[in-house]
Design a protein around this motif. Structure first.
Motif, PDB file in Angstrom:
ATOM      1  N   HIS A 101      32.805   1.168 -17.534  1.00  0.00           N
ATOM      2  CA  HIS A 101      31.475   0.762 -17.086  1.00  0.00           C
ATOM      3  C   HIS A 101      31.236   1.394 -15.713  1.00  0.00           C
ATOM      4  N   TYR A 102      29.974   1.511 -15.338  1.00  0.00           N
ATOM      5  CA  TYR A 102      29.645   2.052 -14.023  1.00  0.00           C
ATOM      6  C   TYR A 102      28.336   1.458 -13.544  1.00  0.00           C
ATOM      7  N   LYS A 150      37.794   0.661 -21.977  1.00  0.00           N
ATOM      8  CA  LYS A 150      36.333   0.673 -21.995  1.00  0.00           C
ATOM      9  C   LYS A 150      35.802   0.776 -20.576  1.00  0.00           C
TER      10      LYS A 150
END
Length: 830
Positions: free
Chosen positions: A568-569, A566
């Motif tokens: 994210h940024y 998974k």
């Protein structure tokens, strides 16, 4: 295309080997095998049923093909049982094969095939011209054939000799057939008279029509084209700068033919030649002026008949020349920079810069520049620099506020240009902006100043080093923008300074930064992990060096992904140098990378593996405090227990060891006369504490005593000498030889008592030393005795034996008196 030709080849072979040929089965009829390109086409195919084999019963089915492609049935009609017609609205191929097939029981049968060609009627030839060559006296005529007819076309050049003027046809017509594909033809000398008019025209003809050019009437001698000339020499005129003399000659001299000449030239850096200059004189030489000094020129010349009838010859081969130098003209455009800032102009270090003169002003291949200063009206000028460069650095002499610079060459020097160094504290320009103007240029715009007489622009490649190569240019006072082109490269950051120039002063500079072209950075910064806990991690990075950024960093993006993938940024601005990732799972692994973005692209950095902890910092501190408290309590409890159980702990860890000094043996007094008998029972050996006794005794050198020798010998068991074959020492010589192996020291060991260990402990060893002893010791060179030898048993003198135990010895060692053993009526002392 290859497939179509393969099909056609197969069908042609089938025609060749078809029994009875195609005439026996049918025939195709067309109006003409050559038609106009794009015109409609009609064709009919007639079958001879009795000659065709394997046809189906009833009305035969006919199929048409054009170059292997089936023609749609909508374009095919049948008049009766044996005829089929095809109608093509437009034939758009230059050539094609039209085929007719009849469907048989097993396969289609080829009936007939015809080749159709399409093209255009010939165009009338134009621009017919003829040239007579005096070398072989032949006439060569050429023309423009016009549009390609696409079909076979015959071309003929016709020649008629005239009886007089043009229009009066002469004796006979002669034809010249050119080589196929060419649009020229050579008429040999036998077919014309050089001084008799001839009429010439071109005729073209093909299946679609014919055409002819406009007739050309000429006198061959008026169509002469002379051979090219050769330039012998081009030389400068020393007394007249900018003038040259050109001399030439003919390849084949013809004195009977008057000629005219034309001269042309160009500069080395130019591609376009000047307009030809006419020369009427026949001296084969001319002088030409108005040329630029110190410039390389190329010259060519050509000729024609003096009557100007005919054709100009081809230009001669080039000859080159560099003209003589002359003194430079015009003033230099200058600018100056203060290298090290000081409060006053005096003793300041300056850099004077100037622009190179234009070629037409330099008047030389290379120039020298001299910078001089004048301290006063009555002092001579001081030469500061004499260089070929376009700059000069120097320290201002005392009493001088300005300098002068001029250019010079071998012919002279240019007018002086005065430069005054003043403080740059004038009003600055405003509204400066920089933008790309191409990959190798920048556009600079600013708001013009009302009182400014001009502007100076400086720019250089931005670098970590303070010194860089400065480029500069000037602009007039009414300008509001400029294009910078010198030393501009893409993907590099440039700093630009703008100085307004006022009457007697220079304005303060304003600066800006720009890229001519931006691109993706060379690499993205490397992430560094500053701290990490169970739920967050702090990251930091160093910016990319300016030389590798390739543009303005507009933003950073931090990407991270957990073990499940998974992602994210988080987007950050271009000035960020650190970031904290929050809401992480404890005791987990994350992949983190940093992306850098510019207006020209982006690049991602290397992946950083991040491992979160099971506990955070506060929890770890609390756990450590709890552990420390538990350890402290445990230590206090153990210490208290040891104090309360001191006696028991002492007996367990520190057992009681007898002290020989405080024992009853230590209080024994020596006994000289008594020889107590001590019964030795072999059964009591295990009860004895003494485990080993070593006795060493020394003596001073004296005469051997003769009395009581048996008492001074150690008691040994009977039969010892017989069992070990040992001979006693009996002579003085033997004793002397034994003493040679004895060393004497001030302190020697005379006794060592080793007792048995108590409860498995290592037994202590008591060592007794005697000081100032004359007891002899074995020297270093004493050879070791063999296992069966004891040297002290070989000596008859008991005083010289090393291990002698006598009555007087026991008086000195009270502890040894208790070690006497009675065995078989003899006293044995250890």
């Amino acid at each position: 295309m290859q497939r179509d030709w393969g099909i056609l080849l197969g069908e042609m072979l089938l025609l060749l080997f078809l029994p009875g040929g195609t005439q026996s089965c049918g025939v195709i009829a067309v109006e003409s095998p050559v038609i106009l390109l794009g015109a409609p086409l009609s064709a009919s195919c007639t079958l001879r049923r009795e000659s065709c084999r394997g046809l189906e019963k009833g009305v035969p089915q006919v199929v048409w093909k054009l170059d292997g492609d089936f023609i749609p049935a909508t374009q095919v009609s049948s008049d009766h049982e044996s005829t089929s017609t095809v109608n093509l609205r437009s034939f758009n191929k230059s050539t094609g094969f039209l085929s007719c097939y009849a469907k048989g029981i097993k396969e289609m049968q080829l009936v007939d095939r015809v080749q159709i060609s399409a093209g255009y009627p010939p165009s009338p030839p134009s621009k017919l011209s003829c040239v007579m060559n005096l070398t072989d006296d032949s006439v060569t005529c050429s023309w423009d054939p016009g549009r390609d007819p696409l079909i076979t076309t015959n071309v003929t050049l016709s020649i008629h000799r005239l009886k007089g003027q043009c229009g009066n046809l002469g004796e006979k017509k002669l034809d010249c057939i050119p080589i196929r594909g060419q649009s020229s033809c050579i008429i040999p000398r036998e077919q014309f008279n050089p001084y008799q008019n001839i009429e010439i025209w071109v005729t073209v003809q093909n299946a679609l029509g014919s055409a002819a050019s406009i007739p050309l009437c000429l006198l061959p001698m008026d169509a002469v084209k002379l051979d090219p000339l050769t330039i012998q020499e081009v030389a400068s005129v020393p007394s007249r700068p900018g003038c040259v003399n050109v001399r030439w000659k003919e390849v084949k001299k013809r004195t009977w033919l008057d000629q005219r000449y034309q001269l042309r030239y160009r500069r080395e850096e130019e591609k376009q030649w000047t307009e030809p200059l006419d020369m009427v004189n026949g001296s084969m030489m001319t002088e030409h002026c108005s040329l630029l000094p110190a410039t390389k020129y190329h010259f060519q010349i050509r000729c024609i008949k003096s009557s100007l009838r005919g054709h100009w010859s081809e230009w001669s081969t080039e000859r080159s020349l560099v003209t003589l130098e002359s003194a430079p003209t015009g003033k230099l455009v200058t600018w100056w920079r203060r290298l090290h800032a000081t409060d006053t102009v005096r003793m300041a270090e300056f850099q004077l810069l100037w622009k190179a003169l234009k070629r037409e002003d330099a008047n030389a291949e290379s120039l020298w520049y001299v910078v001089s200063a004048s301290p006063g009206a009555h002092n001579d000028d001081i030469m500061i620099c004499n260089t070929t460069s376009l700059w000069c650095s120097f320290t201002m002499p005392d009493g001088v506020r300005g300098v002068s610079v001029r250019a010079y060459n071998t012919a002279g020097h240019s007018p002086e240009t005065d430069v005054i160094f003043s403080n740059r504290n004038g009003h600055p320009a405003s509204g400066i902006q920089a933008s790309p103007h191409g990959d190798h240029s920048l556009r600079i715009d600013w708001e013009p100043q009302a009182s400014a007489s001009g502007y100076v622009l400086e720019w250089c490649k931005y670098s970590q080093h303070p010194d860089c190569e400065i480029s500069w240019k000037t602009e007039p006072g009414n300008s509001s923008g400029s294009i910078l082109q010198d030393n501009i490269e893409p993907l590099q950051l440039y700093t630009v300074w703008l100085y307004p120039l006022y009457e007697g002063s220079v304005g303060s500079p304003v600066q800006t930064e720009a890229y001519s072209k931006q691109g993706a950075p060379a690499f993205s910064p490397k992430l560094t992990l500053r701290s990490v806990s169970k739920s967050q991690a702090e990251l930091a990075w160093e910016p990319v060096p300016l030389e590798r950024r390739h543009g303005f960093i507009t933003s950073y993006t931090v990407f991270w992904a957990d073990e499940t993938g998974k992602e994210h940024y988080a987007a950050l601005n271009g000035s960020s140098r650190k970031f904290v990732i929050r809401n992480l799972h404890p005791f987990s692994t994350y992949k983190v990378l940093l992306g850098s973005f510019t207006a020209g692209g982006s690049v991602n950095g290397t992946v950083l593996m991040l491992h979160t902890t099971l506990l955070d910092e506060v929890e770890i501190h609390m756990l450590l405090i709890a552990l420390c408290l538990a350890c402290a309590l445990a230590i206090i409890a153990v210490f208290t227990l040891c104090l309360r159980k001191h006696a028991r702990m002492k007996r367990h860890f520190w057992p009681s060891v007898p002290d020989p000094a405080n024992s009853s043996l230590g209080r024994w007094s020596p006994t000289l006369q008594e020889n107590p008998k001590m019964a030795f029972n072999i059964k009591d050996v295990s009860q004895m504490i003494t485990s080993d006794v070593t006795i060493l005794e020394g003596w001073t050198e004296k005469k051997l005593p003769l009395a009581d020798p048996p008492k001074r010998f150690p008691i040994i068991q009977k039969g010892y000498f017989q069992e070990h074959s040992v001979q006693p020492l009996s002579t003085t010589h033997d004793i002397a030889s034994l003493r040679s192996y004895i060393n004497v020291a001030d302190t020697v060991q005379y006794a060592k008592v080793i007792t048995g260990g108590y409860r498995g402990q290592s037994p202590p060893s008591s060592l007794y030393l005697r000081s100032d002893s004359t007891q002899p010791l074995l020297c270093d060179m004493t050879p070791s005795p063999k296992r069966y030898e004891n040297m002290w048993f070989h000596e008859t003198n008991q005083d010289d034996s090393v291990f002698l135990v006598g009555e007087e010895t026991l008086s000195e060692f009270p502890l040894l008196q208790g070690l006497k053993i009675q065995e078989e009526g003899e006293s044995l002392s250890f």
